[in-house]
Design a protein around this motif. Structure first.
Motif, PDB file in Angstrom:
ATOM      1  N   GLY A 108      -8.895  48.423 -40.179  1.00  0.00           N
ATOM      2  CA  GLY A 108      -8.648  48.124 -38.769  1.00  0.00           C
ATOM      3  C   GLY A 108      -7.895  49.292 -38.150  1.00  0.00           C
ATOM      4  N   VAL A 109      -8.254  49.646 -36.908  1.00  0.00           N
ATOM      5  CA  VAL A 109      -7.575  50.762 -36.237  1.00  0.00           C
ATOM      6  C   VAL A 109      -6.751  50.217 -35.079  1.00  0.00           C
ATOM      7  CG1 VAL A 109      -7.851  52.960 -35.023  1.00  0.00           C
ATOM      8  CG2 VAL A 109      -9.489  52.320 -36.790  1.00  0.00           C
ATOM      9  N   GLU A 110      -5.485  50.605 -35.047  1.00  0.00           N
ATOM     10  CA  GLU A 110      -4.609  50.220 -33.946  1.00  0.00           C
ATOM     11  C   GLU A 110      -3.634  51.365 -33.703  1.00  0.00           C
ATOM     12  OE1 GLU A 110      -3.237  46.127 -34.535  1.00  0.00           O
ATOM     13  OE2 GLU A 110      -1.826  46.542 -32.902  1.00  0.00           O
ATOM     14  N   ALA A 111      -3.453  51.728 -32.459  1.00  0.00           N
ATOM     15  CA  ALA A 111      -2.515  52.788 -32.064  1.00  0.00           C
ATOM     16  C   ALA A 111      -2.718  54.064 -32.878  1.00  0.00           C
ATOM     17  CB  ALA A 111      -1.071  52.287 -32.199  1.00  0.00           C
ATOM     18  N   GLY A 112      -3.978  54.399 -33.119  1.00  0.00           N
ATOM     19  CA  GLY A 112      -4.296  55.642 -33.825  1.00  0.00           C
ATOM     20  C   GLY A 112      -4.147  55.554 -35.339  1.00  0.00           C
ATOM     21  N   VAL A 113      -3.794  54.360 -35.849  1.00  0.00           N
ATOM     22  CA  VAL A 113      -3.587  54.206 -37.298  1.00  0.00           C
ATOM     23  C   VAL A 113      -4.718  53.371 -37.898  1.00  0.00           C
ATOM     24  CG1 VAL A 113      -2.075  53.288 -39.098  1.00  0.00           C
ATOM     25  CG2 VAL A 113      -1.085  54.335 -37.047  1.00  0.00           C
ATOM     26  N   LEU A 114      -5.403  53.952 -38.869  1.00  0.00           N
ATOM     27  CA  LEU A 114      -6.386  53.186 -39.636  1.00  0.00           C
ATOM     28  C   LEU A 114      -5.657  52.546 -40.811  1.00  0.00           C
ATOM     29  CD1 LEU A 114      -9.289  52.408 -40.628  1.00  0.00           C
ATOM     30  CD2 LEU A 114      -9.286  54.588 -41.866  1.00  0.00           C
ATOM     31  N   THR A 115      -5.624  51.210 -40.838  1.00  0.00           N
ATOM     32  CA  THR A 115      -5.035  50.522 -41.985  1.00  0.00           C
ATOM     33  C   THR A 115      -6.155  50.150 -42.951  1.00  0.00           C
ATOM     34  OG1 THR A 115      -3.222  49.698 -40.642  1.00  0.00           O
ATOM     35  CG2 THR A 115      -3.615  48.554 -42.719  1.00  0.00           C
ATOM     36  N   VAL A 116      -6.008  50.603 -44.187  1.00  0.00           N
ATOM     37  CA  VAL A 116      -7.000  50.356 -45.236  1.00  0.00           C
ATOM     38  C   VAL A 116      -6.318  49.451 -46.269  1.00  0.00           C
ATOM     39  CG1 VAL A 116      -8.392  51.442 -47.050  1.00  0.00           C
ATOM     40  CG2 VAL A 116      -8.048  52.631 -44.872  1.00  0.00           C
ATOM     41  N   THR A 117      -6.875  48.249 -46.439  1.00  0.00           N
ATOM     42  CA  THR A 117      -6.254  47.282 -47.354  1.00  0.00           C
ATOM     43  C   THR A 117      -7.198  46.983 -48.506  1.00  0.00           C
ATOM     44  OG1 THR A 117      -5.131  46.286 -45.454  1.00  0.00           O
ATOM     45  CG2 THR A 117      -5.133  45.013 -47.502  1.00  0.00           C
ATOM     46  N   MET A 118      -6.743  47.280 -49.724  1.00  0.00           N
ATOM     47  CA  MET A 118      -7.533  46.922 -50.912  1.00  0.00           C
ATOM     48  C   MET A 118      -7.439  45.410 -51.047  1.00  0.00           C
ATOM     49  SD  MET A 118      -6.338  50.037 -53.394  1.00  0.00           S
ATOM     50  CE  MET A 118      -4.653  50.135 -52.808  1.00  0.00           C
ATOM     51  N   ASN A 119      -8.583  44.748 -51.127  1.00  0.00           N
ATOM     52  CA  ASN A 119      -8.569  43.300 -50.956  1.00  0.00           C
ATOM     53  C   ASN A 119      -9.301  42.554 -52.077  1.00  0.00           C
ATOM     54  OD1 ASN A 119      -8.016  40.888 -49.589  1.00  0.00           O
ATOM     55  ND2 ASN A 119      -9.948  40.959 -48.473  1.00  0.00           N
ATOM     56  N   ARG A 120      -8.730  42.636 -53.288  1.00  0.00           N
ATOM     57  CA  ARG A 120      -9.199  41.800 -54.401  1.00  0.00           C
ATOM     58  C   ARG A 120      -7.930  41.206 -55.046  1.00  0.00           C
ATOM     59  NH1 ARG A 120     -12.135  44.397 -58.785  1.00  0.00           N
ATOM     60  NH2 ARG A 120     -13.459  42.557 -58.870  1.00  0.00           N
ATOM     61  N   PRO A 121      -7.166  40.437 -54.269  1.00  0.00           N
ATOM     62  CA  PRO A 121      -5.835  40.023 -54.744  1.00  0.00           C
ATOM     63  C   PRO A 121      -5.860  39.208 -56.030  1.00  0.00           C
ATOM     64  CG  PRO A 121      -6.440  38.845 -52.722  1.00  0.00           C
ATOM     65  CD  PRO A 121      -7.461  39.911 -52.921  1.00  0.00           C
TER      66      PRO A 121
ATOM     67  N   ARG B 132       0.068  40.295 -54.009  1.00  0.00           N
ATOM     68  CA  ARG B 132       1.333  40.722 -54.624  1.00  0.00           C
ATOM     69  C   ARG B 132       1.273  42.086 -55.299  1.00  0.00           C
ATOM     70  NH1 ARG B 132       1.905  39.832 -60.270  1.00  0.00           N
ATOM     71  NH2 ARG B 132       0.259  38.588 -61.222  1.00  0.00           N
ATOM     72  N   ALA B 133       0.091  42.731 -55.297  1.00  0.00           N
ATOM     73  CA  ALA B 133      -0.027  44.032 -55.975  1.00  0.00           C
ATOM     74  C   ALA B 133      -0.551  45.084 -55.011  1.00  0.00           C
ATOM     75  CB  ALA B 133      -0.980  43.926 -57.156  1.00  0.00           C
ATOM     76  N   PHE B 134      -0.258  46.339 -55.341  1.00  0.00           N
ATOM     77  CA  PHE B 134      -0.914  47.451 -54.620  1.00  0.00           C
ATOM     78  C   PHE B 134      -2.304  47.615 -55.241  1.00  0.00           C
ATOM     79  CE2 PHE B 134      -1.769  52.077 -54.206  1.00  0.00           C
ATOM     80  CZ  PHE B 134      -1.733  52.184 -52.822  1.00  0.00           C
ATOM     81  N   CYS B 135      -2.356  47.993 -56.510  1.00  0.00           N
ATOM     82  CA  CYS B 135      -3.644  48.135 -57.207  1.00  0.00           C
ATOM     83  C   CYS B 135      -3.360  48.272 -58.700  1.00  0.00           C
ATOM     84  CB  CYS B 135      -4.389  49.362 -56.686  1.00  0.00           C
ATOM     85  SG  CYS B 135      -5.883  49.770 -57.619  1.00  0.00           S
ATOM     86  N   ALA B 136      -4.051  47.453 -59.511  1.00  0.00           N
ATOM     87  CA  ALA B 136      -3.835  47.473 -60.964  1.00  0.00           C
ATOM     88  C   ALA B 136      -4.777  48.425 -61.686  1.00  0.00           C
ATOM     89  CB  ALA B 136      -3.969  46.065 -61.533  1.00  0.00           C
ATOM     90  N   GLY B 137      -5.320  49.411 -60.938  1.00  0.00           N
ATOM     91  CA  GLY B 137      -6.163  50.422 -61.589  1.00  0.00           C
ATOM     92  C   GLY B 137      -7.585  49.939 -61.780  1.00  0.00           C
TER      93      GLY B 137
ATOM     94  N   GLY C  50       3.524  46.262 -54.289  1.00  0.00           N
ATOM     95  CA  GLY C  50       3.718  45.570 -55.574  1.00  0.00           C
ATOM     96  C   GLY C  50       3.357  46.537 -56.668  1.00  0.00           C
ATOM     97  N   VAL C  51       2.913  45.983 -57.793  1.00  0.00           N
ATOM     98  CA  VAL C  51       2.642  46.876 -58.925  1.00  0.00           C
ATOM     99  C   VAL C  51       1.484  47.839 -58.603  1.00  0.00           C
ATOM    100  CG1 VAL C  51       1.082  45.242 -60.102  1.00  0.00           C
ATOM    101  CG2 VAL C  51       2.359  46.932 -61.436  1.00  0.00           C
ATOM    102  N   ALA C  52       1.672  49.094 -59.028  1.00  0.00           N
ATOM    103  CA  ALA C  52       0.632  50.122 -58.912  1.00  0.00           C
ATOM    104  C   ALA C  52       0.452  50.664 -60.327  1.00  0.00           C
ATOM    105  CB  ALA C  52       1.071  51.233 -57.959  1.00  0.00           C
ATOM    106  N   ALA C  53      -0.697  50.333 -60.940  1.00  0.00           N
ATOM    107  CA  ALA C  53      -0.890  50.684 -62.353  1.00  0.00           C
ATOM    108  C   ALA C  53      -2.139  51.539 -62.528  1.00  0.00           C
ATOM    109  CB  ALA C  53      -1.018  49.415 -63.191  1.00  0.00           C
ATOM    110  N   GLY C  54      -2.122  52.398 -63.549  1.00  0.00           N
ATOM    111  CA  GLY C  54      -3.287  53.215 -63.875  1.00  0.00           C
ATOM    112  C   GLY C  54      -3.768  54.014 -62.678  1.00  0.00           C
TER     113      GLY C  54
END
Ligand code: T3D
Length: 262
Positions: free
Chosen positions: A9-22, A59-64, A108-112
């Motif tokens: 999603g783009v707002e105020a010039g910022v593209l937010t990219v969300t990894m979405n397999r929680p 709860r995580a950033f990305c588990a690799g 949250g956790v960022a692994a691998g």
């Protein structure tokens, strides 16, 4: 490209990219790898985007790497490891070659590969309950996704070797103390803090920021002579931008500049 595992999603010039397999801590399969790469590559040609914010859902950033994909049940054909790693390589190059600032909000956790994707971003801010794990050794693999490039440059060889060889968890506060990340924010304030920072970056002279990123990339391998030459070339280009003219004019008129990103 149609996106399944990544939200944008783009707002105020910022593209937010969300990894979405929680449900699997945003572990990365080939589909998600491709979507992330496409998001960063297309941000380069989209003038409405002047900064990128990368984060994870849940709860995580990305588990690799998605280990269910990398090591499927017996009797099924395993994927080509070379192809998986080439996919991460292309993703990291897309992040580093994007001449716009990339902020990682490590929620949250960022692994691998997930840890090393975060470390490839320009400014990394982690929630106070986040952690970084070079998890590769736990499954008999070698750090990839740029880990052996960025980690020693960020934290030095001794800490890089212990993280890689022991695969221990490094908490956000420790990561900041070691210089691995820029800052730590209270978990509840992470998104507000990082989107505020990304919005601020989106108001800066975008082309100069892009040139800075190019110079920092090259500084990883250049000699002093090469780097000085590059700085001179990039300064010549920056001085031709509309934002340079606006910056100087605003200074002379004793007002804040309004940068257009051109
Ligand atoms: O081809 C190649 O593979 C080469 C490329 C390699 C690149 C790499 O990234 S290799 C490293 C891969 N990642 C890991 O080894 C990390 C594996 N995960 C963990 O060690 C732990 O999950 C964490 C330390 C990250 C978090 O632990 P915790 O206790 O908070 O959560 P959890 O219970 O382990 O995980 C929650 C769920 O996510 C769980 O599923 P379930 O049981 O609720 O159905 C778990 O299986 C799933 N999950 C976590 N990580 C992965 C994953 N599923 C698939 N792949 C994962 N990487």
């Amino acid at each position: 490209m149609e996106y399944q595992h990544v939200l944008r999603g783009v707002e105020a010039g910022v593209l937010t990219v969300t990894m979405n397999r929680p449900e699997v801590l945003n572990s990365c399969n080939r589909r998600m790898q491709g979507e992330l790469r496409d998001a960063f590559e297309s941000a380069g040609t989209d003038d409405s985007v002047r900064a990128v914010l990368l984060t994870g859902a849940g709860r995580a950033f990305c588990a690799g790497q998605d280990l269910a994909e990398a090591a499927p049940p017996a009797g099924t054909t395993p994927p080509d490891f070379g192809e998986i790693v080439r996919g991460y390589n292309a993703l990291i190059l897309a992040v580093r070659r994007l001449e716009k600032p990339v902020v990682a909000a490590v929620n949250g956790v960022a692994a691998g590969a997930g840890a090393n994707l975060a470390l490839a971003c320009d400014i990394v801010i982690a929630a106070d309950n986040a952690s970084f794990i070079q998890a590769f050794v736990k499954i008999g693999l070698v750090p990839d996704t740029g880990g052996t490039f960025f980690l020693p440059r960020l934290v030095g060889l001794a800490r890089a070797a212990s993280m890689a060889m022991l695969g221990g968890k490094v908490q956000a506060a420790q990561a900041k103390e070691w210089g691995m990340i820029h800052d730590v924010a209270p978990a509840a304030a992470l998104m507000e803090t990082t989107s505020g920072l990304a919005r601020e970056l989106a108001t800066q002279p975008t082309r100069a920021l892009g040139f800075m990123k190019r110079a920092l990339n090259e500084s990883m391998t250049n000699s002093l002579e090469e780097q000085l030459k590059l700085e001179a070339e990039l300064q010549r280009l920056a001085a031709r931008t509309a934002d340079y003219k606006e910056g100087v004019k605003a200074f002379q008129e004793k007002r804040a500049p309004t940068f257009s990103g051109r």
